[in-house]
Write a protein that holds these residues in place. Structure first.
Motif, PDB file in Angstrom:
ATOM      1  N   VAL A   1       0.806  -1.041   0.002  1.00 36.23           N
ATOM      2  CA  VAL A   1      -0.008   0.109  -0.019  1.00 36.23           C
ATOM      3  C   VAL A   1       0.841   1.283  -0.066  1.00 36.23           C
ATOM      4  N   GLU A   2       1.853   1.471   0.881  1.00 38.16           N
ATOM      5  CA  GLU A   2       2.955   2.468   0.737  1.00 38.16           C
ATOM      6  C   GLU A   2       3.496   2.618  -0.425  1.00 38.16           C
ATOM      7  N   VAL A   3       4.134   1.444  -1.164  1.00 34.20           N
ATOM      8  CA  VAL A   3       4.640   1.563  -2.414  1.00 34.20           C
ATOM      9  C   VAL A   3       3.618   2.264  -3.465  1.00 34.20           C
ATOM     10  N   ASN A   4       2.390   1.758  -3.606  1.00 36.09           N
ATOM     11  CA  ASN A   4       1.433   2.288  -4.418  1.00 36.09           C
ATOM     12  C   ASN A   4       1.264   3.487  -4.220  1.00 36.09           C
ATOM     13  N   ALA A   5       0.940   3.980  -2.949  1.00 40.04           N
ATOM     14  CA  ALA A   5       0.710   5.522  -2.669  1.00 40.04           C
ATOM     15  C   ALA A   5       1.811   6.221  -3.084  1.00 40.04           C
ATOM     16  N   TYR A   6       3.088   5.921  -2.816  1.00 35.65           N
ATOM     17  CA  TYR A   6       4.244   6.494  -3.327  1.00 35.65           C
ATOM     18  C   TYR A   6       4.313   6.730  -4.865  1.00 35.65           C
ATOM     19  N   LEU A   7       3.953   5.822  -5.646  1.00 36.75           N
ATOM     20  CA  LEU A   7       3.932   5.822  -6.857  1.00 36.75           C
ATOM     21  C   LEU A   7       2.823   6.755  -7.473  1.00 36.75           C
ATOM     22  N   HIS A   8       1.670   6.662  -6.745  1.00 34.16           N
ATOM     23  CA  HIS A   8       0.706   7.831  -7.133  1.00 34.16           C
ATOM     24  C   HIS A   8       1.148   9.193  -6.967  1.00 34.16           C
TER      25      HIS A   8
END
Length: 158
Positions: free
Chosen positions: A145-152
């Motif tokens: 979830v953190e990585v996904n949020a970072y990419l966004h």
């Protein structure tokens, strides 16, 4: 969108799907934890199979995040990681803000390694590792979830 971004999006989707399967395994096996010595010897074949699926999905998620997502982020951030260890890559991801704790992710990777190098062991060691997987699986899901949020946030995904 560049070819590299498309590859990262494809890897992100594959990791999302695997994370959903990990969540399913966590829910399916939740009633089996914490494992006790008595339980360990009494698991049915179906319960053993469910725990094996949990371990496999956990290991796959850690590997996908570490090998595919971290590599894609480093490329898009123009960071050369060709000569970096997994620990160095994880530290870079923390520095970039893709994950909160390189140390905690390193712990998850160490547990994955212990499961993937499955040698005959005493039941106390197996129980200890099995009981660790619940918290670590939750951490791995949160890391995705953190990585996904970072990419966004960075505009690498829409």
């Amino acid at each position: 969108m560049t070819k590299e971004q498309l590859i990262l999006l494809s890897n992100l989707e594959a990791c999302r799907q695997r994370t959903e399967k990990l969540r399913y395994s966590m829910a399916k096996t939740a009633h089996l934890f914490p494992v006790t010595p008595e339980q360990l010897t009494a698991f049915s074949d179906d319960q053993e199979e469910s725990i094996d699926a949990l371990i496999l999905r956990y290991s796959q998620c850690v590997t996908m995040i570490q090998e595919q997502l971290f590599r894609g982020i480093a490329f898009l951030e123009q960071e050369d990681i060709s000569d970096k260890s997994n620990r160095d890559k994880t530290l870079l991801m923390e520095k970039l803000g893709a994950i909160k704790s390189a140390e905690a992710f390193g712990t998850a990777a160490m547990l994955r390694n212990k499961f993937s190098h499955n040698y005959p062991e005493d039941s106390a060691m197996r129980i200890e590792r099995l009981n660790l997987i619940v918290d670590e699986a939750n951490f791995v899901v949160a890391s995705f979830v953190e990585v996904n949020a970072y990419l966004h946030r960075k505009g690498f995904t829409s």
